[in-house]
Design a protein around this motif. Sequence first.
Motif, mmCIF file in Angstrom:
data_model
loop_
_atom_site.group_PDB
_atom_site.id
_atom_site.type_symbol
_atom_site.label_atom_id
_atom_site.label_comp_id
_atom_site.label_asym_id
_atom_site.label_seq_id
_atom_site.Cartn_x
_atom_site.Cartn_y
_atom_site.Cartn_z
ATOM 1 N N LYS A 1 0.834 -1.206 0.000
ATOM 2 C CA LYS A 1 0.000 0.000 0.000
ATOM 3 C C LYS A 1 0.872 1.262 0.000
ATOM 4 C CE LYS A 1 -4.030 1.860 2.361
ATOM 5 N NZ LYS A 1 -4.972 1.669 3.466
ATOM 6 N N GLU A 2 1.896 1.294 0.843
ATOM 7 C CA GLU A 2 2.796 2.447 0.894
ATOM 8 C C GLU A 2 3.565 2.601 -0.408
ATOM 9 O OE1 GLU A 2 2.997 0.033 3.298
ATOM 10 O OE2 GLU A 2 2.062 1.037 5.004
ATOM 11 N N LEU A 3 3.957 1.480 -0.996
ATOM 12 C CA LEU A 3 4.705 1.512 -2.249
ATOM 13 C C LEU A 3 3.871 2.111 -3.373
ATOM 14 C CD1 LEU A 3 7.387 0.663 -3.567
ATOM 15 C CD2 LEU A 3 6.288 -1.477 -4.160
ATOM 16 N N TYR A 4 2.599 1.721 -3.459
ATOM 17 C CA TYR A 4 1.707 2.292 -4.479
ATOM 18 C C TYR A 4 1.495 3.782 -4.246
ATOM 19 C CZ TYR A 4 0.477 -2.345 -6.240
ATOM 20 O OH TYR A 4 0.509 -3.591 -6.785
ATOM 21 N N ALA A 5 1.343 4.183 -2.987
ATOM 22 C CA ALA A 5 1.121 5.596 -2.673
ATOM 23 C C ALA A 5 2.339 6.434 -3.045
ATOM 24 C CB ALA A 5 0.791 5.761 -1.192
ATOM 25 N N MET A 6 3.534 5.967 -2.678
ATOM 26 C CA MET A 6 4.751 6.719 -2.997
ATOM 27 C C MET A 6 4.999 6.774 -4.505
ATOM 28 S SD MET A 6 7.425 5.778 0.030
ATOM 29 C CE MET A 6 6.996 4.072 0.333
ATOM 30 N N THR A 7 4.728 5.690 -5.201
ATOM 31 C CA THR A 7 4.903 5.676 -6.648
ATOM 32 C C THR A 7 3.939 6.644 -7.312
ATOM 33 O OG1 THR A 7 5.599 3.361 -6.535
ATOM 34 C CG2 THR A 7 4.929 4.191 -8.682
ATOM 35 N N SER A 8 2.703 6.703 -6.837
ATOM 36 C CA SER A 8 1.725 7.641 -7.394
ATOM 37 C C SER A 8 2.170 9.083 -7.181
ATOM 38 C CB SER A 8 0.361 7.432 -6.749
ATOM 39 O OG SER A 8 -0.089 6.123 -6.974
ATOM 40 N N VAL A 9 2.678 9.393 -6.005
ATOM 41 C CA VAL A 9 3.154 10.741 -5.722
ATOM 42 C C VAL A 9 4.312 11.106 -6.647
ATOM 43 C CG1 VAL A 9 4.327 12.162 -3.985
ATOM 44 C CG2 VAL A 9 2.350 10.788 -3.342
ATOM 45 N N VAL A 10 5.240 10.205 -6.836
ATOM 46 C CA VAL A 10 6.383 10.465 -7.716
ATOM 47 C C VAL A 10 5.914 10.695 -9.150
ATOM 48 C CG1 VAL A 10 8.436 9.419 -8.750
ATOM 49 C CG2 VAL A 10 8.083 9.286 -6.287
#
Length: 126
Positions: free
Chosen positions: A90-99
């Motif tokens: 979940k955190e990985l998807y969120a950080m990737t979306s922000v980037v």
Amino acid sequence: MVKSENLKIVTVSFVLLSFFAGFVAQVLFESLAVMFGFAANLYNQDIFRHGVPLFVGLSFFVFFQFRAPVRQLADEVVTEVKKVVWPGKKELYAMTSVVCIILIVSGVVLGLFDLTAGTVVRFFLD
């Protein structure tokens, strides 16, 4: 000294590093053979073509595997990497979306600056 659980990881890392060093030595030797005649004469001999990368790879392995300070440093690196808390899905998807969003926004802003600068330069040149 090196912990037994980290010993396999350290040894495999040194083996991979040695293969990479041998590969780099082979590529550099081939490049020298293309550029210089004396290197081409040496490269045509099998003992040099296969021996130089093998010697470099084995030298790297012996240097790294049998020196206590290097093994100690590698053991500390493995120990510290084991302590890292990796992000969940979940955190990985969120950080990737922000980037991705930041990349798109910065691309649009830079594109607008480029378009504006080009228009200003054309205005002054005409």
